[in-house]
Design an enzyme around this catalytic site. Structure first.
Site, PDB file in Angstrom:
ATOM      1  N   ARG A 115     -45.610  92.928  26.334  1.00 39.52           N
ATOM      2  CA  ARG A 115     -44.727  93.159  25.186  1.00 39.52           C
ATOM      3  C   ARG A 115     -45.509  93.987  24.178  1.00 39.52           C
ATOM      4  O   ARG A 115     -46.501  93.513  23.600  1.00 39.52           O
ATOM      5  CB  ARG A 115     -44.290  91.838  24.559  1.00 39.52           C
ATOM      6  N   HIS A 142     -35.862  96.892  26.635  1.00 42.74           N
ATOM      7  CA  HIS A 142     -35.997  95.436  26.490  1.00 42.74           C
ATOM      8  C   HIS A 142     -35.144  94.774  27.592  1.00 42.74           C
ATOM      9  O   HIS A 142     -34.124  94.138  27.310  1.00 42.74           O
ATOM     10  CB  HIS A 142     -35.522  95.013  25.104  1.00 42.74           C
ATOM     11  N   GLN A 145     -34.131  90.904  27.583  1.00 47.50           N
ATOM     12  CA  GLN A 145     -33.147  90.558  26.557  1.00 47.50           C
ATOM     13  C   GLN A 145     -31.729  90.800  27.046  1.00 47.50           C
ATOM     14  O   GLN A 145     -30.848  89.948  26.902  1.00 47.50           O
ATOM     15  CB  GLN A 145     -33.400  91.373  25.284  1.00 47.50           C
ATOM     16  N   ASP A 237     -28.632  94.369  15.689  1.00 53.84           N
ATOM     17  CA  ASP A 237     -30.069  94.109  15.672  1.00 53.84           C
ATOM     18  C   ASP A 237     -30.559  94.452  14.270  1.00 53.84           C
ATOM     19  O   ASP A 237     -29.829  95.070  13.472  1.00 53.84           O
ATOM     20  CB  ASP A 237     -30.756  94.982  16.735  1.00 53.84           C
ATOM     21  N   CYS A 278     -29.919  89.809  19.012  1.00 49.79           N
ATOM     22  CA  CYS A 278     -31.113  89.493  19.793  1.00 49.79           C
ATOM     23  C   CYS A 278     -32.133  88.684  18.999  1.00 49.79           C
ATOM     24  O   CYS A 278     -33.064  88.125  19.598  1.00 49.79           O
ATOM     25  CB  CYS A 278     -31.741  90.764  20.359  1.00 49.79           C
ATOM     26  N   ARG A 306     -32.405  83.455  27.149  1.00 54.61           N
ATOM     27  CA  ARG A 306     -33.634  84.216  27.378  1.00 54.61           C
ATOM     28  C   ARG A 306     -34.541  83.464  28.349  1.00 54.61           C
ATOM     29  O   ARG A 306     -35.135  84.057  29.248  1.00 54.61           O
ATOM     30  CB  ARG A 306     -34.389  84.455  26.057  1.00 54.61           C
TER      31      ARG A 306
END
Length: 318
Positions: A115, A142, A145, A237, A278, A306
């Site tokens: 990440r 991502h 996600q 987001d 998210c 997740r």
């Protein structure tokens, strides 16, 4: 094709997940089936040890709540050993090249999660480590996600093909790019409601066009509110992504008209439209408190998913 994940006879074994480009719709849906299975097992209190004797290196250049918690708990409760590594702990890209780090970790671990910032770093880890590498977030993609997002849509609506998901805000960011990609693969109509200055780049649009043509998905990008009409889901987001904090005032001014609020939810024309985010959320910026805390908000289901989708990905690849 039914696959027995208890015996690790997955056709995905040994592959990496850098984004969803190289995965077919059928493969994505197979991993999604794994996620529903492991979620059911989790809620029924079943205990499995499918990662017993295995280890995963968790490399984090960026802070995280959901991604770190998901990887650590999912891997650990399956009997595996997750090892967290921040940039303060290892030499990645500094004193030691990513290539050299990859070759060391590849001899010690069963898999790597990364990440961070650069997509090229996660690609190099996959190229040189010789073990599965999972992208936990980069500036471009991502993938873990958006699999959780699709799982949440399926839980809410049943059939996902033909749904309409509208992303509101910064159309260039990694979540918007990844949503466009997975929606194009799976036949989910995808819209971006964004100022022109923050429309997605041509590279991701060109990547997604043939996938959308094959699945029947429609992709729409507009600065006009009408683009959310008919949406089954409004998704947003934060306005300022990690690493772009200096642009806070500029982004706030630019994106304020694209806030998800009651008026925008009503603009879909559907009473059953859900809201996704998210997380983390900056309430009263990209989304109002009343929408975030409403019955239409499914952000906590999304956050839990997740864990289950990440466990499914690891089971498939490792």
């Amino acid at each position: 094709m039914a696959i027995d994940i208890e015996k690790f006879d997955s056709p995905f074994k040994g592959r990496s997940l850098l984004n969803w480009i190289d995965y077919s719709p059928e493969e994505i849906l197979q991993i999604l089936d794994y996620a529903f299975l492991v979620k059911k097992q989790f809620h029924e209190g079943e205990i499995h040890q499918r990662f017993l004797g295995k280890s995963i290196a968790l490399i984090f250049e960026k802070r995280s709540t959901r991604t770190r918690s998901s990887f650590e708990t999912a891997f650990g409760e399956e009997g595996g050993h997750p090892v967290f590594m921040s940039t303060d702990d290892i030499q990645l890209g500094g004193k030691e090249s990513v290539k050299d780090t990859a070759r060391v970790l590849g001899r010690m671990f069963s898999a790597i999660e990364f990440r961070g910032f650069k997509q090229e770093h996660v690609a190099d880890l996959a190229k040189y480590s010789g073990i599965p590498v999972i992208n936990g977030l980069t500036d471009l993609y991502h993938p873990t996600q958006v699999l959780a997002d699709v799982m949440t849509l399926k839980e809410q609506f049943g059939e996902i093909k033909g749904l309409h998901l509208a992303f509101c805000g910064d159309g260039r960011n990694n979540v918007a790019r990844s949503l466009m990609l997975i929606c194009a693969k799976l036949g989910i109509n995808f819209s971006i409601y964004s100022p022109k200055e923050l429309f997605p780049s041509e590279d991701i649009i060109n990547i997604c066009k043939p996938f959308a043509a094959a699945s029947g998905a429609k992709i729409s990008i507009s600065e006009k509110k009408s683009v959310v009409k008919g949406a089954d889901c409004l998704y947003t987001d934060v306005w300022v992504s990690m690493g772009e904090e200096a642009l806070k005032d500029e982004r706030t001014q630019l994106l304020s008209p694209f806030q998800v609020n009651r008026d925008l939810m009503a603009a879909t024309g559907k009473s059953k439209t859900i809201f996704l985010h998210c997380l983390p959320a900056v309430k009263e910026q990209e989304v109002t408190e009343d929408v975030f805390e409403s019955a239409q908000s499914k952000v906590w289901d999304q956050a839990e998913n997740r864990k289950h989708t990440i466990k499914a990905i690891m089971l498939a690849l490792i």
